[in-house]
Motif scaffolding. Structure first.
Motif, PDB file in Angstrom:
ATOM      1  N   LYS A 310      38.813 -33.025  14.931  1.00  0.00           N
ATOM      2  CA  LYS A 310      40.353 -32.441  14.870  1.00  0.00           C
ATOM      3  C   LYS A 310      40.436 -31.845  13.489  1.00  0.00           C
ATOM      4  O   LYS A 310      41.267 -30.829  13.503  1.00  0.00           O
ATOM      5  CB  LYS A 310      41.473 -33.577  15.036  1.00  0.00           C
ATOM      6  N   ILE A 311      39.988 -32.288  12.523  1.00  0.00           N
ATOM      7  CA  ILE A 311      40.316 -31.737  11.120  1.00  0.00           C
ATOM      8  C   ILE A 311      39.450 -30.240  11.088  1.00  0.00           C
ATOM      9  O   ILE A 311      40.008 -29.174  10.781  1.00  0.00           O
ATOM     10  CB  ILE A 311      39.666 -32.729   9.869  1.00  0.00           C
ATOM     11  N   ARG A 312      38.236 -30.264  11.699  1.00  0.00           N
ATOM     12  CA  ARG A 312      37.638 -28.977  11.571  1.00  0.00           C
ATOM     13  C   ARG A 312      38.210 -27.821  12.476  1.00  0.00           C
ATOM     14  O   ARG A 312      37.991 -26.818  12.235  1.00  0.00           O
ATOM     15  CB  ARG A 312      36.104 -29.208  12.020  1.00  0.00           C
ATOM     16  N   PRO A 318      35.215 -23.716   6.112  1.00  0.00           N
ATOM     17  CA  PRO A 318      34.678 -24.820   6.483  1.00  0.00           C
ATOM     18  C   PRO A 318      34.380 -25.509   5.244  1.00  0.00           C
ATOM     19  O   PRO A 318      34.016 -26.854   5.004  1.00  0.00           O
ATOM     20  CB  PRO A 318      33.064 -24.028   6.664  1.00  0.00           C
ATOM     21  N   ALA A 319      34.274 -25.025   4.150  1.00  0.00           N
ATOM     22  CA  ALA A 319      34.084 -25.860   2.791  1.00  0.00           C
ATOM     23  C   ALA A 319      34.992 -26.689   2.647  1.00  0.00           C
ATOM     24  O   ALA A 319      35.081 -27.917   2.059  1.00  0.00           O
ATOM     25  CB  ALA A 319      33.881 -24.702   1.463  1.00  0.00           C
ATOM     26  N   THR A 320      36.467 -26.371   2.862  1.00  0.00           N
ATOM     27  CA  THR A 320      37.573 -26.965   2.532  1.00  0.00           C
ATOM     28  C   THR A 320      37.899 -28.204   3.621  1.00  0.00           C
ATOM     29  O   THR A 320      37.826 -29.331   3.285  1.00  0.00           O
ATOM     30  CB  THR A 320      39.029 -26.218   2.656  1.00  0.00           C
ATOM     31  N   ALA A 321      37.356 -27.564   4.956  1.00  0.00           N
ATOM     32  CA  ALA A 321      37.261 -28.969   5.800  1.00  0.00           C
ATOM     33  C   ALA A 321      36.201 -29.933   5.456  1.00  0.00           C
ATOM     34  O   ALA A 321      36.406 -31.177   5.766  1.00  0.00           O
ATOM     35  CB  ALA A 321      36.783 -28.262   7.131  1.00  0.00           C
ATOM     36  N   VAL A 325      37.359 -33.688   5.461  1.00  0.00           N
ATOM     37  CA  VAL A 325      36.744 -34.928   6.435  1.00  0.00           C
ATOM     38  C   VAL A 325      36.371 -36.130   5.583  1.00  0.00           C
ATOM     39  O   VAL A 325      35.586 -35.999   4.880  1.00  0.00           O
ATOM     40  CB  VAL A 325      35.569 -34.227   7.206  1.00  0.00           C
ATOM     41  N   PRO A 326      36.867 -37.264   5.712  1.00  0.00           N
ATOM     42  CA  PRO A 326      36.716 -38.658   5.145  1.00  0.00           C
ATOM     43  C   PRO A 326      35.188 -38.905   5.448  1.00  0.00           C
ATOM     44  O   PRO A 326      34.533 -38.625   6.486  1.00  0.00           O
ATOM     45  CB  PRO A 326      37.584 -39.431   5.840  1.00  0.00           C
ATOM     46  N   SER A 327      34.693 -39.400   4.523  1.00  0.00           N
ATOM     47  CA  SER A 327      33.216 -40.092   4.523  1.00  0.00           C
ATOM     48  C   SER A 327      33.037 -41.351   3.545  1.00  0.00           C
ATOM     49  O   SER A 327      33.646 -41.469   2.736  1.00  0.00           O
ATOM     50  CB  SER A 327      32.082 -38.915   4.297  1.00  0.00           C
ATOM     51  N   GLY A 328      32.179 -42.143   4.074  1.00  0.00           N
ATOM     52  CA  GLY A 328      31.784 -43.404   3.327  1.00  0.00           C
ATOM     53  C   GLY A 328      32.699 -44.594   3.609  1.00  0.00           C
ATOM     54  O   GLY A 328      32.401 -45.562   2.796  1.00  0.00           O
ATOM     55  N   TYR A 329      33.387 -44.582   4.623  1.00  0.00           N
ATOM     56  CA  TYR A 329      34.288 -45.703   4.711  1.00  0.00           C
ATOM     57  C   TYR A 329      34.967 -45.546   6.188  1.00  0.00           C
ATOM     58  O   TYR A 329      35.099 -44.537   6.685  1.00  0.00           O
ATOM     59  CB  TYR A 329      35.328 -46.092   3.562  1.00  0.00           C
ATOM     60  N   PRO A 330      35.369 -46.778   6.675  1.00  0.00           N
ATOM     61  CA  PRO A 330      35.663 -46.688   8.159  1.00  0.00           C
ATOM     62  C   PRO A 330      36.929 -46.341   8.418  1.00  0.00           C
ATOM     63  O   PRO A 330      37.651 -46.483   7.569  1.00  0.00           O
ATOM     64  CB  PRO A 330      35.452 -48.130   8.676  1.00  0.00           C
ATOM     65  N   PHE A 331      37.355 -45.831   9.512  1.00  0.00           N
ATOM     66  CA  PHE A 331      38.675 -45.491  10.017  1.00  0.00           C
ATOM     67  C   PHE A 331      39.421 -46.811  10.021  1.00  0.00           C
ATOM     68  O   PHE A 331      38.995 -47.677  10.632  1.00  0.00           O
ATOM     69  CB  PHE A 331      38.812 -44.394  11.039  1.00  0.00           C
ATOM     70  N   PHE A 346      46.227 -25.893   4.091  1.00  0.00           N
ATOM     71  CA  PHE A 346      45.160 -25.601   3.320  1.00  0.00           C
ATOM     72  C   PHE A 346      44.680 -24.411   3.857  1.00  0.00           C
ATOM     73  O   PHE A 346      43.741 -23.819   3.483  1.00  0.00           O
ATOM     74  CB  PHE A 346      44.178 -26.914   3.169  1.00  0.00           C
ATOM     75  N   ASN A 347      45.142 -23.815   4.919  1.00  0.00           N
ATOM     76  CA  ASN A 347      44.911 -22.627   5.648  1.00  0.00           C
ATOM     77  C   ASN A 347      45.629 -21.487   4.650  1.00  0.00           C
ATOM     78  O   ASN A 347      45.407 -20.430   4.936  1.00  0.00           O
ATOM     79  CB  ASN A 347      45.283 -22.475   6.898  1.00  0.00           C
TER      80      ASN A 347
END
Ligand code: N01
Length: 541
Positions: A310-312, A318-321, A325-331, A346-347
């Motif tokens: 959804k974020i992408r 793409p670099a901002t996306a 996009v979160p990483s390294g921890y669970p939703f 951010f667009n």
């Protein structure tokens, strides 16, 4: 000769002192004074009622709880007397609601505004001595902390924080007259719930907005807007049903986790459910989807993939996306903000996102800030959306001394120690509404606040009927509650994320899961059972 005095005497005696005039303090005052006939006084730092909502006036500030359940349910007439304008209530509307409550029950006459409680000291004669920053001392049998869970704002100790030449604003202490950013270059540090709400509105005014993000968040659409009048009318009628359902629910919302887990349904079925919940907006995907996302990384990844996509799909660059996009921890294990146009912002060409995780902020400078790699950013105004010293912070900022002069913050140096999140051993007759180790921030707050206020009321009634002067938890009950809290938290993925739930946002704060994970309905049943068993786990004298 007759002496005239202005203001209250330097020392007075009351049955109860309540600290704070937000949701908790207002209902506690009404309960003790109007329902139980006690003499109670409230001290409030702000110049008006509202508590957290008195201070949080940043652009876009609103509750993430649906407005129809973001209020009191203890009084049907009160329920019917108020109408919210949108699906989620804005900060000024919540303040309006709490002013309405204060007027309706004539609460202001027992609230002293503009006054901070600086200390509360237990004397061995079963009384508390409460001292304010205005030099007043009040003696009380009971002290009730209604200070809120997210009210002690956090300004990170950035080098040079005082050197910035332009204005600096913290989202948790926003100027009452508002701020006009028109034509200004704005730097904002933080990307939590406050930043997510403020970003689109600040971007609409500023000539340039740069958001400095340390951790990307899973953000779900709020889908705010007017509520169908028919739905409003049905809810108004259904006071008893809604009250019962939210009190018995997991999180104080009319949201229910699915019977099957994310890993137990087909891809198509899961996709359809998540899409439906995404379109509905609100906390459905978090608190109404799959229970196994809180326990299993594999199940969690299935939902994360949906959210990543959804974020992408929304963010063009793409670099901002990648950064968003979160990483390294669970939703679901870090409070997910609700979104009203955050990603789309951010667009816009004048809005920038800067990663300060891999390249941290080294210093605030006279004209902006500098990152660890030496990169400099210049702006005209600085917004700190850097959150709060959650749950323990508001209590630890007061000198609370129990038996033998013990400081609460010293007792809690390795993390809070309570029974039910309501009381702490060696601090008799001190109650903490939605304190650490209660469901609190993992619920729709007014529901948990009402439950705790009602519970405190029941305890005090019972003490008075017994002719008892004191109650406190036993050390054994407190130790068992702390162990139990840690065990149930450690059975989930919550401790794997660096969050304010874990104290991880404050340098040096002990890492401990701060709320309780029993859920609202079961926790309520547990408290009721403890009461039915003659206040099991408490010592009454
Ligand atoms: O605070 P936060 P908030 N360098 O702690 C960053 C409730 N709330 O005010 O995530 C760089 O979430 C920090 O980074 P990280 C709600 O429960 C409710 O936004 O710690 N960055 C984070 O991005 C919410 O969860 C509502 O890595 C630093 C941000 O600052 C809670 O309040 C609305 C930093 C702080 O985000 C707090 O929300 C608003 C540093 N040294 C808030 N230190 C509604 O109901 C911190 N950060 C709508």
């Amino acid at each position: 000769m007759t002496e005239t005095t202005t203001g209250p005497p330097a020392t007075s005696t009351v049955d109860a002192v309540i600290i704070g005039a937000g949701f908790s303090g207002l209902y506690m005052l009404h309960k003790l004074r109007d329902e139980m006939g006690l003499h109670a006084r409230v001290f409030e730092t702000g110049d008006g009622v509202g508590g957290t909502w008195y201070w949080n006036r940043y652009p876009g500030a609103r509750s993430d709880s649906d407005s129809y359940i973001y209020g009191f349910t203890f009084d049907r007439d009160l329920w019917e007397s108020w109408e919210w304008s949108e699906r989620y209530p804005e900060s000024h509307e919540i303040r309006g609601y709490l002013e309405h409550v204060a007027d309706r029950f004539d609460l202001r006459r027992d609230i002293t505004f503009g006054t901070r409680v600086v200390s509360a000291t237990y004397d061995e004669d079963s009384h508390w001595r409460v001292v304010t920053d205005q030099g007043e001392t009040v003696t009380a049998t009971y002290v009730i902390s209604a200070v809120g869970a997210l009210s002690a704002s956090n300004t990170p100790p950035f080098e040079g924080i005082d050197t910035f030449a332009g204005p600096t604003f913290h989202t948790g202490h926003w100027p009452h007259e508002g701020v006009d950013f028109t034509g200004q270059r704005v730097g904002m540090i933080g990307s939590g719930a406050s930043a997510v709400q403020a970003t689109p509105l600040i971007a609409a005014q500023a000539s340039e907005l740069t958001v400095f993000q340390r951790t990307a968040n899973y953000i779900i659409p709020a889908n705010n807007g007017p509520v169908d009048p028919q739905v409003k009318a049905e809810r108004r009628e259904d006071w008893a049903g809604i009250r019962e359902r939210i009190q018995q629910s997991n999180f104080g919302f009319e949201l229910y986790l699915q019977e099957k887990g994310a890993a137990e349904v087909s891809d198509d079925e899961r996709e359809a459910l998540l899409e439906d919940f995404w379109n509905r907006g609100g906390f459905h995907i978090w608190l109404g989807s799959y229970a196994d996302i809180f326990f299993s990384t594999e199940a969690n990844d299935l939902v994360r993939r949906f959210l990543d996509r959804k974020i992408r799909e929304t963010v063009h660059d793409p670099a901002t996306a990648d950064l968003l996009v979160p990483s390294g921890y669970p939703f679901g294990c870090k409070r997910n903000p609700l979104d009203s146009g955050y990603f789309e912002t951010f667009n816009e060409p004048h809005v920038h996102l800067v990663d300060v995780k891999t390249n941290p902020i080294a210093a605030i400078t006279g004209s902006g800030l500098r990152l660890a790699d030496g990169a400099e950013f210049e702006f005209d105004a600085l917004v700190l959306a850097t959150g709060f010293d959650a749950m323990t912070g508001p209590l630890n900022r007061i000198d609370i001394r129990g038996r033998g002069g013990q400081l609460l913050r010293e007792k809690w140096a390795e993390g809070p120690r309570t029974y039910l999140g309501l009381m702490s051993h060696d601090f008799p007759n001190l109650f903490t509404i939605t304190g650490p180790q209660s469901p609190s921030v993992l619920s729709n707050m007014p529901v948990s606040i009402e439950q705790h206020v009602d519970l405190v009321g029941r305890i005090i009634v019972d003490l008075r009927e017994r002719g008892a002067s004191e109650i406190e938890p036993t050390k054994e009950a407190e130790d068992a509650w702390c162990t139990y809290n840690a065990e149930i938290a450690n059975a989930t993925l919550f401790p794997t994320a660096d969050t304010w739930y874990m104290g991880a946002n404050i340098p040096g704060k002990p890492r401990q899961f701060l709320p309780n994970l029993d859920f609202v309905g079961p926790y309520r049943a547990k408290c009721d059972q403890i009461a039915a068993n003659g206040w099991e786990g408490f010592a009454i004298d």
